[in-house]
Design a protein around this motif. Structure first.
Motif, PDB file in Angstrom:
ATOM      1  N   GLY A 145       0.805  -1.218   0.000  1.00 53.25           N
ATOM      2  CA  GLY A 145       0.000   0.000   0.000  1.00 53.25           C
ATOM      3  C   GLY A 145       0.835   1.263   0.000  1.00 53.25           C
ATOM      4  N   GLN A 146       2.089   1.165   0.442  1.00 55.96           N
ATOM      5  CA  GLN A 146       2.985   2.320   0.412  1.00 55.96           C
ATOM      6  C   GLN A 146       4.252   2.057  -0.385  1.00 55.96           C
ATOM      7  N   SER A 157      -1.948  -2.577  -4.899  1.00 56.76           N
ATOM      8  CA  SER A 157      -1.324  -1.538  -4.073  1.00 56.76           C
ATOM      9  C   SER A 157      -2.229  -0.322  -3.941  1.00 56.76           C
ATOM     10  N   SER A 161      -3.688   1.021  -0.431  1.00 57.19           N
ATOM     11  CA  SER A 161      -3.427   2.397  -0.018  1.00 57.19           C
ATOM     12  C   SER A 161      -4.728   3.089   0.374  1.00 57.19           C
ATOM     13  N   ASN A 164      -5.773   1.885   3.777  1.00 57.53           N
ATOM     14  CA  ASN A 164      -5.021   2.539   4.855  1.00 57.53           C
ATOM     15  C   ASN A 164      -5.642   3.882   5.228  1.00 57.53           C
TER      16      ASN A 164
END
Length: 265
Positions: A145-146, A157, A161, A164
């Motif tokens: 995600g980062q 991803s 992200s 999150n």
């Protein structure tokens, strides 16, 4: 019963839901919560290969809104709600190769599986937590995600992200009402899904599984601890966060990656 024994069963009386709880990290989380005394409900798209009567199983594809509603209704009728919600469902089953390999359907699927399944389940189960002014929600995300890898995790991803950001927002909203919300972002983990992922990439590249594994380690900049995580190691972190030991932790994103992440978090 001694204080030490009581601490080992500090989730007695708690109802927990673990999505995607029959394999990999989800299976390890289920086992850890059961060992701490929780009553655990597990969802997955398919029945587990081996019958396990230690938890209550609900077959459901949570990427579909009506299946989320089915799960929420069954939990409400049988248990009255949950105290602990582990949104572990997620998958990176989308084509590699970057933007040109991904069509609209791939993007929609990535968001349904990795973001909206959690959003919908939270929306269905959080109201009961709010009534009781207590509860814990954990979103299982990913270091992807980062730290996206365009060749293989672009859609995944992007969805993680978004998860999150959503998780942090929900923590801010729910915190004043006694609900804690945290995110756990595993790195490379030794699971069936990771094995399938590497096998597919190796086949596409025409190299061995071992060669592809090393290429992945190299691509992410190496792992200082020199190995993938065991699912049980992530499960132990999740247990800590949902237990009374983590009672002042909310709105955080915990990376469990063997030191891989290349920047200060």
């Amino acid at each position: 019963m001694s204080d030490q024994q009581l601490q080992g069963r500090d989730l007695e009386g708690k109802i927990a839901l673990v999505t995607g709880g029959t394999k990999g990290i989800g299976k390890a989380i289920t086992a850890r919560l059961l060992s701490a005394g929780a009553t655990v409900v597990v969802t997955a798209r398919n029945e587990p290969e081996e019958v396990d009567n230690s938890y209550h199983f609900i077959a459901a594809d949570l990427s579909k809104a009506d299946e989320v509603a089915k799960v929420a209704t069954e939990i409400s009728n049988k248990f009255g709600g949950v105290d602990i919600l582990i949104n572990n469902m997620g998958a990176n089953t989308f084509p590699g190769g970057g933007f040109s390999a991904l069509n609209d359907e791939h993007w929609y699927q990535a968001l349904e599986v990795n973001l909206l399944s959690s959003v919908r389940l939270d929306r269905a189960l959080l109201p009961k937590m709010l009534e009781k002014k207590s509860g814990v929600i954990i979103h299982i995300s990913s270091t992807s995600g980062q730290f996206p890898i365009w060749e293989s995790t672009m859609a995944y991803s992007a969805a993680k992200s978004a998860l999150n950001t959503y998780s942090k927002s929900l923590a801010d909203e729910a915190g004043p009402h006694g609900i804690r919300v945290n995110t756990v972002s595993p790195g490379l983990t030794k699971t069936e899904a990771m094995s399938s992922f590497l096998t597919d990439l190796a086949g596409q590249a025409g190299i061995t599984f071992e060669e592809m594994t090393q290429k992945l380690f190299d691509r992410v900049g190496g792992v200082p601890l020199g190995r993938m995580a065991e699912p049980e190691e992530t499960a132990e972190l999740v247990y800590f966060l949902v237990s009374p030991k983590g009672s002042y932790i909310t709105g955080a994103n915990y990376f469990i990656d063997g030191g891989n992440f290349p920047v200060v978090k």
